[in-house]
Write an enzyme that holds these catalytic residues in place. Structure first.
Site, short mmCIF file in Angstrom:
data_model
loop_
_atom_site.label_atom_id
_atom_site.label_comp_id
_atom_site.label_asym_id
_atom_site.label_seq_id
_atom_site.Cartn_x
_atom_site.Cartn_y
_atom_site.Cartn_z
N TYR A 35 30.39 -6.00 -21.13
CA TYR A 35 31.70 -5.76 -20.63
C TYR A 35 31.68 -4.56 -19.69
O TYR A 35 30.63 -3.94 -19.53
CB TYR A 35 32.68 -5.49 -21.80
CG TYR A 35 32.27 -4.34 -22.72
CD1 TYR A 35 32.75 -3.06 -22.49
CD2 TYR A 35 31.41 -4.56 -23.78
CE1 TYR A 35 32.39 -2.01 -23.34
CE2 TYR A 35 31.03 -3.52 -24.61
CZ TYR A 35 31.52 -2.25 -24.40
OH TYR A 35 31.14 -1.22 -25.20
N HIS B 96 23.32 -13.34 -22.41
CA HIS B 96 23.40 -12.44 -23.57
C HIS B 96 24.34 -13.04 -24.61
O HIS B 96 25.52 -13.28 -24.32
CB HIS B 96 23.88 -11.04 -23.16
CG HIS B 96 22.81 -10.25 -22.49
ND1 HIS B 96 23.07 -9.32 -21.51
CD2 HIS B 96 21.46 -10.24 -22.68
CE1 HIS B 96 21.92 -8.78 -21.12
NE2 HIS B 96 20.93 -9.32 -21.81
N ALA B 97 23.80 -13.25 -25.81
CA ALA B 97 24.49 -14.04 -26.83
C ALA B 97 25.90 -13.55 -27.16
O ALA B 97 26.84 -14.34 -27.23
CB ALA B 97 23.62 -14.05 -28.09
N ARG B 98 26.05 -12.27 -27.37
CA ARG B 98 27.31 -11.74 -27.92
C ARG B 98 28.43 -11.63 -26.89
O ARG B 98 29.57 -11.34 -27.23
CB ARG B 98 27.04 -10.36 -28.48
CG ARG B 98 26.56 -9.36 -27.44
CD ARG B 98 25.94 -8.17 -28.09
NE ARG B 98 25.41 -7.20 -27.15
CZ ARG B 98 24.70 -6.15 -27.52
NH1 ARG B 98 24.45 -5.93 -28.78
NH2 ARG B 98 24.24 -5.31 -26.61
N GLU C 167 30.11 -7.83 -14.83
CA GLU C 167 30.50 -7.44 -16.19
C GLU C 167 32.00 -7.67 -16.31
O GLU C 167 32.80 -7.01 -15.64
CB GLU C 167 30.17 -5.96 -16.46
CG GLU C 167 28.70 -5.59 -16.28
CD GLU C 167 27.81 -5.98 -17.46
OE1 GLU C 167 28.32 -6.54 -18.46
OE2 GLU C 167 26.59 -5.72 -17.37
N TYR D 11 21.04 3.10 -16.10
CA TYR D 11 19.60 3.19 -16.30
C TYR D 11 18.88 2.17 -15.43
O TYR D 11 19.46 1.19 -14.98
CB TYR D 11 19.29 2.90 -17.78
CG TYR D 11 20.02 1.68 -18.30
CD1 TYR D 11 19.57 0.39 -18.02
CD2 TYR D 11 21.20 1.81 -19.05
CE1 TYR D 11 20.23 -0.73 -18.47
CE2 TYR D 11 21.88 0.68 -19.51
CZ TYR D 11 21.39 -0.58 -19.20
OH TYR D 11 22.05 -1.70 -19.64
N ASN E 248 17.46 -11.11 -20.16
CA ASN E 248 17.72 -10.39 -18.91
C ASN E 248 16.73 -9.24 -18.70
O ASN E 248 17.03 -8.28 -17.99
CB ASN E 248 19.16 -9.87 -18.86
CG ASN E 248 19.69 -9.81 -17.43
OD1 ASN E 248 19.27 -10.60 -16.57
ND2 ASN E 248 20.61 -8.88 -17.16
O1 0X9 Z 1 21.65 -4.46 -19.09
C1 0X9 Z 1 21.92 -5.61 -18.75
O2 0X9 Z 1 21.17 -6.57 -18.86
C2 0X9 Z 1 23.29 -5.87 -18.12
N1 0X9 Z 1 24.32 -5.22 -18.86
S1 0X9 Z 1 24.77 -5.79 -20.33
O3 0X9 Z 1 25.64 -4.83 -20.94
N2 0X9 Z 1 25.64 -7.10 -20.12
O4 0X9 Z 1 23.62 -6.06 -21.09
C3 0X9 Z 1 23.30 -5.32 -16.72
C4 0X9 Z 1 22.28 -5.90 -15.83
C5 0X9 Z 1 22.42 -5.35 -14.47
N3 0X9 Z 1 21.33 -5.66 -13.65
C6 0X9 Z 1 20.17 -4.95 -13.64
N4 0X9 Z 1 19.97 -3.93 -14.42
N5 0X9 Z 1 19.30 -5.31 -12.73
ZN ZN Z 2 24.87 -8.85 -20.70
#
Ligand code: 0X9
Ligand code: ZN
Length: 445
Positions: free
Chosen positions: A334, A210-212, A407, A384, A278
């Protein structure tokens, strides 16, 4: 007359002479071409955007739906009550949707551009104080920077010097990003490498998908230093690391949009770019992700449609065919939470007790030396549902017993804009946690 006007204007900005002087010096440093400070103009696109919070545990579902539609962007994982960025054009619609769901929101930031500009001004002042002894240029980048977030180019300089410095390290480009940047994979061979062609326990780290989330690649680089210096825990362990999985997105977040999350795919037929890397892995593809290219959680056209995820997964598969991947950590920010699968369903994943047990060891280790608290949580239970992630894929496709999303700092006071003076403390505590995981692997596998 002119001077008096400028003086008045400066007084109106409520800055001291000292602050102005520092700013001029920072600007001179920029002109002189120090790439580490090139983070200007990455906030104008955020003008008028706001950050809201809804303090209600049932709100996450509602907000996650709004995120799929591209109206909001959920920020971090500091709690189960959502904090999110609202796009300027969607403010009225989001307010209406929340009211309809019986939810009230709190306004945390009324103009994100102003907020980011102010944070970066503070960072520039801090940078000047802390950066005197460190530098990273093409000719010389002996160590990862501790007081500033490095550019992608600087990370490359560092990686190339690391290979020259340590016989244990091997650096390979496993593919190119959409814009043609290399995706580097570092391999740190076991300290006691006998040269024998045997299967060993292996560990995989991925950072910067994730870029930011700038603290993620920064921590990854410092972890490389600790790993290369380690003489006991990695005696028989192969360690692999991709310190920058989304280089295009990272650079875009430095130069154009501080809150950029996705890669830089130009989506056919849409004015919105980027795929959430992701959400693009081939595991329960689509569940809890979005088909809308304007959403921050856009999954892409098909699993592994993106060169970045394609390269990562192919290399992970290759490593797992020559070694046994026991641990996979995807570094994010985070929230200070270590997350374990599943993330795409509420079912209990295989080896859940093991993931919890090892996870707690990490959290204990990472308390040192700053007393930082990391919680250990199941992904789906805490927030979620989301699919197409590295962690679930590692568990489902590669059967990695201990796949986590970590995180990093903080819990929301600075969020993605974590001040650079926290790079080192974050790296130190995470290394302490990881050492516990390595002992766990050495004992249990
Ligand atoms: O939502 C995400 O991709 C991750 N959090 S973030 O705030 N860094 O974007 C969490 C990913 C956790 N893993 C799964 N949801 N499988
Ligand atoms: Zn992330």
């Amino acid at each position: 007359m002119q001077i008096r006007k400028i003086k008045k204007w400066m007084e109106a900005m409520a800055w001291t002479w000292h602050q102005w002087l520092v700013l001029v010096a920072v600007m001179v440093a920029r002109v002189a071409g120090n790439p580490s400070t090139q983070t200007d103009n990455n906030y104008q696109v955020l003008a008028g955007q706001q950050v809201w919070e809804v303090e209600d545990h049932d709100a996450m579902k509602v907000v996650a739906e709004l995120e799929k539609e591209g109206m909001v962007d959920i920020l971090g994982h500091s709690s189960s009550t959502p904090r999110f960025r609202v796009h300027t054009d969607s403010i009225a619609q989001v307010a209406a949707a929340l009211t309809e769901a019986g939810l009230t929101h709190k306004l945390l930031i009324s103009d994100l551009a102003r907020h980011v500009a102010e944070e970066q001004r503070k960072e520039s002042l801090e940078f000047l104080r802390g950066s005197k002894t460190e530098s990273c240029t093409e000719e010389s980048c002996p160590k990862p920077l501790a007081n500033t977030y490095m550019s992608f180019e600087q990370i490359e300089y560092y990686l190339k010097e690391l290979v020259e410095r340590s016989q244990r390290v091997e650096l390979v480009s496993i593919g190119k990003s959409i814009e043609g940047r290399d995706i580097w994979r570092v391999h740190i061979r076991p300290y006691e490498d006998t040269g024998e062609d045997v299967r060993r326990n292996a560990v995989w780290f991925e950072a910067g998908i994730h870029a930011r989330e700038w603290i993620s690649p920064a921590t990854a680089c410092h972890l490389l230093e600790y790993l290369v210096a380690d003489k006991s825990l990695t005696k028989n362990l192969d360690v692999y690391m991709v310190p920058m999985a989304n280089p295009d997105g990272y650079e875009f977040s430095r130069t154009n949009d501080r809150f950029w999350r996705k890669n830089r795919r130009i989506n056919a037929g849409s004015s919105c770019s980027g795929v959430d890397l992701n959400r693009n892995w081939d595991e329960s593809f689509g569940v809890g992700a979005s088909s809308n290219p304007c959403s921050e959680v856009y999954k892409g056209t098909k699993p592994f449609s993106e060169p970045e995820t394609e390269a990562l997964s192919a290399e992970m598969q290759r490593v797992n065919s020559v070694d046994d991947l026991r641990l996979m950590i995807s570094l994010h920010s985070y929230g200070q939470v270590l997350l374990y699968p599943w993330g795409s369903s509420n079912e209990i994943a295989p080896e859940t007790p093991l993931m919890k047990r090892a996870g707690k060891r990490f959290a204990n280790g990472a308390q040192r030396p700053y007393k930082t608290k990391y919680t250990v949580e199941n992904i789906a239970a805490g927030m979620y549902l989301a699919s197409g992630t590295t962690d679930d894929w590692a568990k489902a496709a590669l059967k990695v017993p201990l796949p986590y999303t970590l995180e990093l700092r903080d819990r929301g006071s600075n969020g993605f804009e974590l001040p650079a003076n926290q790079i080192l403390p974050t790296s130190e505590e995470v290394w302490n946690g990881i050492k516990k995981l390595f002992s766990f692997i050495n004992k249990n596998f």
